[in-house]
Each structure stands twice: as structure tokens, then as C-alpha cells.
Design a protein around this motif. Structure first.
Motif, mmCIF file in Angstrom:
data_model
loop_
_atom_site.group_PDB
_atom_site.id
_atom_site.type_symbol
_atom_site.label_atom_id
_atom_site.label_comp_id
_atom_site.label_asym_id
_atom_site.label_seq_id
_atom_site.Cartn_x
_atom_site.Cartn_y
_atom_site.Cartn_z
ATOM 1 N N ILE A 199 -5.257 5.498 -13.410
ATOM 2 C CA ILE A 199 -4.154 4.841 -12.693
ATOM 3 C C ILE A 199 -4.274 3.325 -12.632
ATOM 4 O O ILE A 199 -3.413 2.671 -12.049
ATOM 5 C CB ILE A 199 -4.028 5.396 -11.259
ATOM 6 C CG1 ILE A 199 -5.216 4.969 -10.398
ATOM 7 C CG2 ILE A 199 -3.864 6.898 -11.262
ATOM 8 C CD1 ILE A 199 -4.993 5.279 -8.932
ATOM 9 N N SER A 200 -5.311 2.760 -13.245
ATOM 10 C CA SER A 200 -5.498 1.311 -13.158
ATOM 11 C C SER A 200 -4.381 0.528 -13.845
ATOM 12 O O SER A 200 -4.223 -0.673 -13.602
ATOM 13 C CB SER A 200 -6.858 0.912 -13.743
ATOM 14 O OG SER A 200 -6.976 1.311 -15.097
ATOM 15 N N ASP A 201 -3.583 1.166 -14.692
ATOM 16 C CA ASP A 201 -2.440 0.497 -15.301
ATOM 17 C C ASP A 201 -1.286 0.323 -14.318
ATOM 18 O O ASP A 201 -0.349 -0.432 -14.590
ATOM 19 C CB ASP A 201 -1.941 1.284 -16.519
ATOM 20 C CG ASP A 201 -2.892 1.220 -17.698
ATOM 21 O OD1 ASP A 201 -3.708 0.270 -17.750
ATOM 22 O OD2 ASP A 201 -2.826 2.116 -18.560
ATOM 23 N N LYS A 216 0.831 -1.204 0.000
ATOM 24 C CA LYS A 216 0.000 0.000 0.000
ATOM 25 C C LYS A 216 0.864 1.253 0.000
ATOM 26 O O LYS A 216 1.849 1.359 0.741
ATOM 27 C CB LYS A 216 -0.894 0.002 1.243
ATOM 28 C CG LYS A 216 -1.858 1.194 1.320
ATOM 29 C CD LYS A 216 -1.303 2.388 2.062
ATOM 30 C CE LYS A 216 -2.246 3.600 1.909
ATOM 31 N NZ LYS A 216 -1.698 4.798 2.557
ATOM 32 N N GLY A 217 0.462 2.215 -0.800
ATOM 33 C CA GLY A 217 1.090 3.525 -0.751
ATOM 34 C C GLY A 217 0.209 4.523 -1.486
ATOM 35 O O GLY A 217 -0.189 4.283 -2.623
ATOM 36 N N ILE A 248 4.606 13.201 -3.495
ATOM 37 C CA ILE A 248 5.653 13.619 -4.419
ATOM 38 C C ILE A 248 5.029 13.781 -5.810
ATOM 39 O O ILE A 248 3.809 13.709 -5.956
ATOM 40 C CB ILE A 248 6.804 12.596 -4.429
ATOM 41 C CG1 ILE A 248 6.294 11.208 -4.862
ATOM 42 C CG2 ILE A 248 7.442 12.511 -3.043
ATOM 43 C CD1 ILE A 248 7.397 10.174 -5.020
ATOM 44 N N GLU A 249 5.854 13.966 -6.811
ATOM 45 C CA GLU A 249 5.337 14.116 -8.169
ATOM 46 C C GLU A 249 4.520 12.881 -8.547
ATOM 47 O O GLU A 249 4.932 11.750 -8.324
ATOM 48 C CB GLU A 249 6.507 14.312 -9.139
ATOM 49 C CG GLU A 249 6.102 14.805 -10.513
ATOM 50 C CD GLU A 249 5.746 13.663 -11.456
ATOM 51 O OE1 GLU A 249 4.841 13.850 -12.301
ATOM 52 O OE2 GLU A 249 6.367 12.590 -11.340
ATOM 53 N N LYS A 250 3.353 13.101 -9.087
ATOM 54 C CA LYS A 250 2.363 12.051 -9.318
ATOM 55 C C LYS A 250 2.899 10.869 -10.120
ATOM 56 O O LYS A 250 2.768 9.705 -9.703
ATOM 57 C CB LYS A 250 1.152 12.658 -10.026
ATOM 58 C CG LYS A 250 0.078 11.673 -10.425
ATOM 59 C CD LYS A 250 -1.054 12.405 -11.139
ATOM 60 C CE LYS A 250 -2.109 11.455 -11.670
ATOM 61 N NZ LYS A 250 -3.201 12.192 -12.350
ATOM 62 N N GLU A 285 4.879 5.202 -10.622
ATOM 63 C CA GLU A 285 5.900 4.297 -11.144
ATOM 64 C C GLU A 285 6.574 3.520 -10.019
ATOM 65 O O GLU A 285 6.931 2.344 -10.191
ATOM 66 C CB GLU A 285 6.917 5.087 -11.960
ATOM 67 C CG GLU A 285 6.341 5.577 -13.290
ATOM 68 C CD GLU A 285 7.271 6.480 -14.067
ATOM 69 O OE1 GLU A 285 8.385 6.754 -13.571
ATOM 70 O OE2 GLU A 285 6.887 6.927 -15.173
ATOM 71 N N ILE A 286 6.738 4.136 -8.855
ATOM 72 C CA ILE A 286 7.291 3.421 -7.702
ATOM 73 C C ILE A 286 6.327 2.319 -7.262
ATOM 74 O O ILE A 286 6.734 1.184 -6.981
ATOM 75 C CB ILE A 286 7.584 4.395 -6.542
ATOM 76 C CG1 ILE A 286 8.755 5.303 -6.893
ATOM 77 C CG2 ILE A 286 7.881 3.623 -5.245
ATOM 78 C CD1 ILE A 286 8.986 6.436 -5.902
ATOM 79 N N LEU A 287 5.040 2.635 -7.206
ATOM 80 C CA LEU A 287 4.035 1.632 -6.847
ATOM 81 C C LEU A 287 4.106 0.431 -7.781
ATOM 82 O O LEU A 287 4.099 -0.730 -7.334
ATOM 83 C CB LEU A 287 2.633 2.251 -6.915
ATOM 84 C CG LEU A 287 2.127 2.987 -5.691
ATOM 85 C CD1 LEU A 287 0.926 3.861 -6.059
ATOM 86 C CD2 LEU A 287 1.754 2.012 -4.586
ATOM 87 N N LYS A 288 4.190 0.686 -9.060
ATOM 88 C CA LYS A 288 4.220 -0.402 -10.044
ATOM 89 C C LYS A 288 5.541 -1.166 -9.969
ATOM 90 O O LYS A 288 5.558 -2.405 -10.081
ATOM 91 C CB LYS A 288 4.014 0.147 -11.451
ATOM 92 C CG LYS A 288 3.771 -0.955 -12.490
ATOM 93 C CD LYS A 288 3.370 -0.377 -13.823
ATOM 94 C CE LYS A 288 2.884 -1.465 -14.779
ATOM 95 N NZ LYS A 288 3.705 -2.665 -14.827
#
Length: 259
Positions: free
Chosen positions: A90-92, A40-41, A57-59, A64-67
Motif C-alpha cells: 500500500i505504500s503507493d 488519516k483513514g 469497505i472494499e480494500k 483509492e479514496i485515501l490517495k
């Protein structure tokens, strides 16, 4: 029957190293205990009290960190959405979407989340009964998406305290969807005069053990190696090295009760 699962990570994505430090350690613990782990984040925090509060931070960097965490560790992930245009956008990057408690009645948001095809975890509003969550579930299911969960996170009592009803998990399970206990937001002390939400993390373990005993399907915990340095919700996050013994106790309870 699905495995017991844990949603855990920082309140907000702060930077890559912290995200991977948390995710690697929580995955190790979950693998050892036979728990399914969902990282989770929040890529953005839209519901802050003060104008100058940290919102992320920048969206694109956060997404990209989550993915990257999800892809490299081979685990699912989840983030909050606040407006109806976000789920499709953001579902990708994520496998699960989370609806904040204050927004659990927002029809367009729930429909958009359902239409994304992601699993949707809806937090129960602090102002709702467990039974009232059936309407939120119905909204998501109306899109043809049956991957919907409900999450307890405390009920407003007065202005600066939340109460956790020990019967809530039992009652929400009757809705026929997986139930989650948010053990960290439930210890919040909101509406502080400072404009920063307070909390009592010493109570996190008691809430987690109680939820395990009432048959919860999964737990939600925000964790951080150094909560006092976190940029969002520092007063309610669990210190990372305290997580393993709590989960060990939860699994012993589940085993004793044949969950």
C-alpha cells in the motif's frame, strides 16, 4: 524544526464524500492556524472485538479514496497496517504508515514498514512504558529509515479504563524522534461487555491541551461530522465542529511556551 502537525480523519474510510468533507474542513482549519495536516483513514480495521464489527469497505476503493484526498488537497496521508505484507503493498497510496498499539512489538511488521520508505508512526502499546518504545524505534531505523515517530495513546488500568500519563510525552521525546498524542483513542473505555469500545470524548480537549503544554510535536484526532453515525469507533471520535477551538487553544499554549 518542523511545523506542529495534526493527523486527523475518520476512524475508517466509509465512503468518498465523508472523507472529503472531513479533509476539506480540517485543511481549512490547519491552513488558518499554520498547522501541517496529514489526512488519516484506516483502509481496513483488523483489530475488532466482535466478529461482525465493521472492518472497512472494499480494500481497493478505500486505498483509492485515501490517495485521491491526498492528491487533490495537496496533503500527506496515513493509514494503519497490521501484517508484514501490507506496507509494500500500500505504500503507493500513502505517505505515512501507522503501527497500531497492540502491534508495536511485531518485528516483521516494523521492519516491513521501515523498508517501505514511508514515515512510520508507532503507537505506544497500552502495556509499555514510554522508555520501552526505543526498541520499536530501533527496529524501524535498522532498515535505514529514520522517518519514525512515536505516539502516546494511554496505558491500561484495570480492564475497562485507560490512563494518560502527563509525563509520557516528555519522556518519549528523549528518544530523539517526533512525538504524537493520540487524543481520541486515549479516551477509550475498551473491553466493554457489548463488544464495542466505549469512550468519553468530553476529555479529548483536556488531553490535547496537556500534550501541547508538554511540547508534543503533533496531535492525532479521529473526527467525524456525525460521530454517532460513524461505522467505527463512534463513541470516541470528536465531532468535527469542535476541532477548531481546541486547536486554537493548543496553538496559544505553544506560542506562550515558545514551542
Amino acid at each position: 524544526m518542523r511545523k506542529f502537525f495534526l493527523i486527523a480523519g475518520p476512524c475508517a474510510i466509509e465512503e468518498r464524500d465523508t472523507a472529503f468533507t472531513i479533509a476539506n474542513e480540517v485543511k481549512r482549519i490547519c491552513d488558518n492556524l499554520g498547522i501541517e495536516y496529514i489526512f488519516k483513514g484506516s483502509y481496513e480495521k483488523a483489530n475488532r472485538s466482535k466478529l461482525d464489527s465493521f472492518t472497512g469497505i472494499e480494500k481497493q476503493t478505500a486505498l483509492e479514496i485515501l490517495k485521491e484526498v491526498s492528491d487533490k488537497l495537496g496533503i500527506d496521508n496515513i493509514t494503519d497496517v497490521h501484517e508484514s505484507y501490507e506496507p509494500k503493498e500500500i505504500s503507493d497510496y500513502v505517505t505515512h504508515l501507522q503501527i497500531p498499539a497492540f502491534l508495536c512489538r511485531q518485528t516483521k511488521l516494523l521492519l516491513a514498514a521501515g523498508e517501505s520508505g514511508c514515515t512510520v508512526n508507532i503507537k505506544k502499546g497500552q502495556f509499555l512504558s514510554p522508555e520501552a518504545m526505543k526498541f520499536a524505534v530501533e527496529k524501524v531505523r535498522s532498515t535505514g529509515n529514520d522517518k519514525v515517530w512515536v505516539c502516546e495513546r494511554g496505558t491500561t488500568f484495570g480492564y475497562t479504563d485507560l490512563i494518560v500519563d502527563a509525563t509520557s510525552i516528555y519522556r518519549m521525546k528523549k528518544l530523539g524522534v517526533p512525538t504524537v498524542m493520540d487524543c481520541t483513542h486515549s479516551v477509550q473505555k475498551p473491553n466493554q461487555t457489548s463488544g464495542i469500545t466505549g469512550g468519553d470524548p468530553e476529555l479529548i480537549e483536556a488531553i490535547a491541551l496537556s500534550a501541547a503544554a508538554t511540547g508534543v510535536d503533533g496531535l492525532f484526532l479521529e473526527v467525524h461530522p456525525e460521530p454517532h453515525k460513524a461505522q467505527s469507533d463512534p463513541f470516541t471520535m470528536l465531532q468535527l465542529d469542535r476541532l477548531e477551538p481546541i486547536l486554537e487553544k493548543c496553538m496559544k499554549i505553544r506560542k506562550a511556551l515558545n514551542y
